[in-house]
Design a protein around this motif. Structure first.
Motif, PDB file in Angstrom:
ATOM      1  N   PHE A 167       0.861  -1.179   0.000  1.00 44.10           N
ATOM      2  CA  PHE A 167       0.000   0.000   0.000  1.00 44.10           C
ATOM      3  C   PHE A 167       0.902   1.235   0.000  1.00 44.10           C
ATOM      4  CE2 PHE A 167      -2.291  -3.433   2.138  1.00 44.10           C
ATOM      5  CZ  PHE A 167      -3.439  -3.485   1.358  1.00 44.10           C
ATOM      6  N   PRO A 168       1.102   1.877  -1.166  1.00 47.38           N
ATOM      7  CA  PRO A 168       2.157   2.894  -1.290  1.00 47.38           C
ATOM      8  C   PRO A 168       1.937   4.141  -0.445  1.00 47.38           C
ATOM      9  CG  PRO A 168       0.783   2.823  -3.260  1.00 47.38           C
ATOM     10  CD  PRO A 168       0.403   1.642  -2.434  1.00 47.38           C
ATOM     11  N   PHE A 169       0.682   4.471  -0.128  1.00 48.39           N
ATOM     12  CA  PHE A 169       0.415   5.697   0.618  1.00 48.39           C
ATOM     13  C   PHE A 169       0.226   5.442   2.105  1.00 48.39           C
ATOM     14  CE2 PHE A 169      -1.044   6.535  -3.759  1.00 48.39           C
ATOM     15  CZ  PHE A 169      -0.141   7.534  -4.075  1.00 48.39           C
ATOM     16  N   MET A 170       0.575   4.234   2.549  1.00 45.52           N
ATOM     17  CA  MET A 170       0.637   3.907   3.967  1.00 45.52           C
ATOM     18  C   MET A 170       2.100   3.833   4.395  1.00 45.52           C
ATOM     19  SD  MET A 170      -2.190   0.920   4.550  1.00 45.52           S
ATOM     20  CE  MET A 170      -3.956   1.209   4.369  1.00 45.52           C
ATOM     21  N   THR A 171       2.347   4.062   5.679  1.00 46.02           N
ATOM     22  CA  THR A 171       3.698   3.929   6.199  1.00 46.02           C
ATOM     23  C   THR A 171       4.078   2.455   6.301  1.00 46.02           C
ATOM     24  OG1 THR A 171       2.970   3.833   8.492  1.00 46.02           O
ATOM     25  CG2 THR A 171       3.410   6.035   7.562  1.00 46.02           C
ATOM     26  N   VAL A 172       5.333   2.218   6.601  1.00 42.39           N
ATOM     27  CA  VAL A 172       5.803   0.841   6.782  1.00 42.39           C
ATOM     28  C   VAL A 172       5.027   0.135   7.893  1.00 42.39           C
ATOM     29  CG1 VAL A 172       7.781  -0.544   7.557  1.00 42.39           C
ATOM     30  CG2 VAL A 172       8.087   1.209   5.787  1.00 42.39           C
ATOM     31  N   PRO A 173       4.896   0.720   9.106  1.00 42.68           N
ATOM     32  CA  PRO A 173       4.128   0.028  10.144  1.00 42.68           C
ATOM     33  C   PRO A 173       2.669  -0.202   9.758  1.00 42.68           C
ATOM     34  CG  PRO A 173       5.495   1.730  11.130  1.00 42.68           C
ATOM     35  CD  PRO A 173       5.557   1.930   9.646  1.00 42.68           C
ATOM     36  N   GLU A 174       2.077   0.731   9.036  1.00 46.45           N
ATOM     37  CA  GLU A 174       0.683   0.551   8.626  1.00 46.45           C
ATOM     38  C   GLU A 174       0.548  -0.634   7.666  1.00 46.45           C
ATOM     39  OE1 GLU A 174      -0.919   5.169   9.044  1.00 46.45           O
ATOM     40  OE2 GLU A 174      -0.041   4.468   7.156  1.00 46.45           O
ATOM     41  N   ASN A 175       1.508  -0.777   6.756  1.00 47.86           N
ATOM     42  CA  ASN A 175       1.494  -1.950   5.872  1.00 47.86           C
ATOM     43  C   ASN A 175       1.630  -3.237   6.673  1.00 47.86           C
ATOM     44  OD1 ASN A 175       1.788  -1.792   2.614  1.00 47.86           O
ATOM     45  ND2 ASN A 175       2.394   0.159   3.545  1.00 47.86           N
ATOM     46  N   LEU A 176       2.525  -3.246   7.641  1.00 49.23           N
ATOM     47  CA  LEU A 176       2.730  -4.445   8.452  1.00 49.23           C
ATOM     48  C   LEU A 176       1.492  -4.759   9.285  1.00 49.23           C
ATOM     49  CD1 LEU A 176       6.422  -3.847   9.598  1.00 49.23           C
ATOM     50  CD2 LEU A 176       5.602  -5.411   7.829  1.00 49.23           C
ATOM     51  N   GLU A 177       0.824  -3.733   9.772  1.00 48.63           N
ATOM     52  CA  GLU A 177      -0.414  -3.960  10.527  1.00 48.63           C
ATOM     53  C   GLU A 177      -1.461  -4.655   9.669  1.00 48.63           C
ATOM     54  OE1 GLU A 177      -1.648  -0.177  12.038  1.00 48.63           O
ATOM     55  OE2 GLU A 177       0.187   0.073  13.230  1.00 48.63           O
ATOM     56  N   MET A 178      -1.496  -4.330   8.380  1.00 44.81           N
ATOM     57  CA  MET A 178      -2.451  -4.985   7.489  1.00 44.81           C
ATOM     58  C   MET A 178      -2.170  -6.486   7.397  1.00 44.81           C
ATOM     59  SD  MET A 178      -4.605  -2.737   6.509  1.00 44.81           S
ATOM     60  CE  MET A 178      -5.390  -3.481   5.078  1.00 44.81           C
ATOM     61  N   GLY A 179      -0.896  -6.864   7.469  1.00 41.36           N
ATOM     62  CA  GLY A 179      -0.546  -8.269   7.427  1.00 41.36           C
ATOM     63  C   GLY A 179      -0.933  -9.022   8.682  1.00 41.36           C
ATOM     64  N   GLY A 180      -1.039  -8.306   9.800  1.00 42.85           N
ATOM     65  CA  GLY A 180      -1.379  -8.956  11.067  1.00 42.85           C
ATOM     66  C   GLY A 180      -2.790  -8.700  11.513  1.00 42.85           C
ATOM     67  N   TYR A 181      -3.674  -8.360  10.578  1.00 38.17           N
ATOM     68  CA  TYR A 181      -5.018  -7.944  10.977  1.00 38.17           C
ATOM     69  C   TYR A 181      -5.825  -9.059  11.631  1.00 38.17           C
ATOM     70  CZ  TYR A 181      -7.301 -10.339   7.060  1.00 38.17           C
ATOM     71  OH  TYR A 181      -7.784 -11.302   6.200  1.00 38.17           O
ATOM     72  N   LEU A 182      -5.473 -10.317  11.368  1.00 40.66           N
ATOM     73  CA  LEU A 182      -6.214 -11.426  11.967  1.00 40.66           C
ATOM     74  C   LEU A 182      -5.778 -11.714  13.407  1.00 40.66           C
ATOM     75  CD1 LEU A 182      -6.303 -13.933   8.964  1.00 40.66           C
ATOM     76  CD2 LEU A 182      -8.235 -12.659   9.911  1.00 40.66           C
ATOM     77  N   ASN A 183      -4.660 -11.146  13.803  1.00 35.23           N
ATOM     78  CA  ASN A 183      -4.122 -11.394  15.144  1.00 35.23           C
ATOM     79  C   ASN A 183      -4.736 -10.405  16.132  1.00 35.23           C
ATOM     80  OD1 ASN A 183      -2.640 -11.971  17.412  1.00 35.23           O
ATOM     81  ND2 ASN A 183      -0.646 -11.920  16.375  1.00 35.23           N
ATOM     82  N   ARG A 184      -5.635 -10.896  16.985  1.00 35.42           N
ATOM     83  CA  ARG A 184      -6.315 -10.029  17.951  1.00 35.42           C
ATOM     84  C   ARG A 184      -5.560  -9.916  19.266  1.00 35.42           C
ATOM     85  NH1 ARG A 184      -9.082  -7.653  14.091  1.00 35.42           N
ATOM     86  NH2 ARG A 184     -10.527  -9.057  13.017  1.00 35.42           N
TER      87      ARG A 184
END
Length: 245
Positions: A88-105
């Motif tokens: 996601f080019p307009f998101m920061t690095v941590p925001e991109n990584l958060e998208m990868g861990g969205y299933l982890n509550r």
């Protein structure tokens, strides 16, 4: 870990995957190689639910996953790093990584996964205040792999991770994948760079026009004269160290 049996997939009414069968054992790297149009990417997209098979079965640890939607398959432990990275080019690095861990509550588990990704990819820690689209191609590829690892997947599916990268960054990809295998990760790798793919692979399958025509240990296929002629050129014997048996 994964068992594929008699998989047939159509694309625009044309059969592009023609009854292939293969398996992936826990903790190994398995490579799929072949010319453009051989059906490699279509196979990966079918495994991860982005494409529907006409027939055949896909079992993840004995559970049938063919026909499930992509988000369900991701939740079962298949993480897909697509060709072209898909960040996601307009998101920061941590925001991109958060998208990868969205299933982890579990917040504590999420933080541990994030720290593990930063340890494995120090460049992402240094770039964490940047927008992802402002990073180099190699850095974006590290981000795409790191994002997939945020879900702590059972099986990591990589499509052309070295595409468009410099030789230096290709070596970095090799380093990362070697470390992931040493850490016990299971990986299926599609690579146009057949020499690199076979050096990394514990086992490999050669696809030709939608069919598996050769299979074996990566180091054995490196020395196979048919593979060398069709995919490695007419070079002399490969001198790079082979993957473990």
């Amino acid at each position: 870990m994964l068992e594929v049996r008699d998989l047939i997939v159509d694309y625009d009414k044309t059969e592009v995957v023609r009854g292939i069968s293969f398996e992936i054992k826990k903790g190994e790297i398995v490579s799929l190689i072949g010319a453009n149009g051989a059906g490699k990417t279509t196979t990966l997209r079918t495994l991860t639910g982005l494409k529907r098979a006409r027939s055949g079965s896909v079992l993840l640890e004995g559970q049938a996953i063919q026909g499930l939607p992509a988000h369900r398959i991701a939740g079962l432990g298949l993480a897909h790093v697509p060709e072209g990275r898909g960040i996601f080019p307009f998101m920061t690095v941590p925001e991109n990584l958060e998208m990868g861990g969205y299933l982890n509550r579990d917040k504590a588990s999420f933080r541990r996964n994030l720290e593990t990704v930063f340890e494995r990819f120090p460049v992402l820690r240094r770039r964490q205040h940047q927008l992802a689209g402002s990073m180099s191609g190699g850095e974006q590829q590290m981000l795409a792999i790191g994002r997939a690892l945020m879900g702590n997947p059972k099986l990591l599916v990589l499509d052309e991770p070295s595409l468009g990268l410099s030789p230096v960054m290709c070596q970095e990809i090799v380093r990362v994948l070697t470390e992931l295998r040493a850490a016990g990760r299971t990986i299926i790798l599609v690579e146009q760079n057949a020499r690199m793919a076979l050096r990394l692979a514990d086992r490999a399958y050669v696809l030709d026009r939608g069919r598996i025509v050769l299979q074996g240990r990566g180091r054995d296929l490196l020395d196979n004269p048919n593979v060398r002629t069709a995919y490695l050129g007419l070079a002399t014997a490969v001198s790079a160290p082979a993957s473990p048996a």
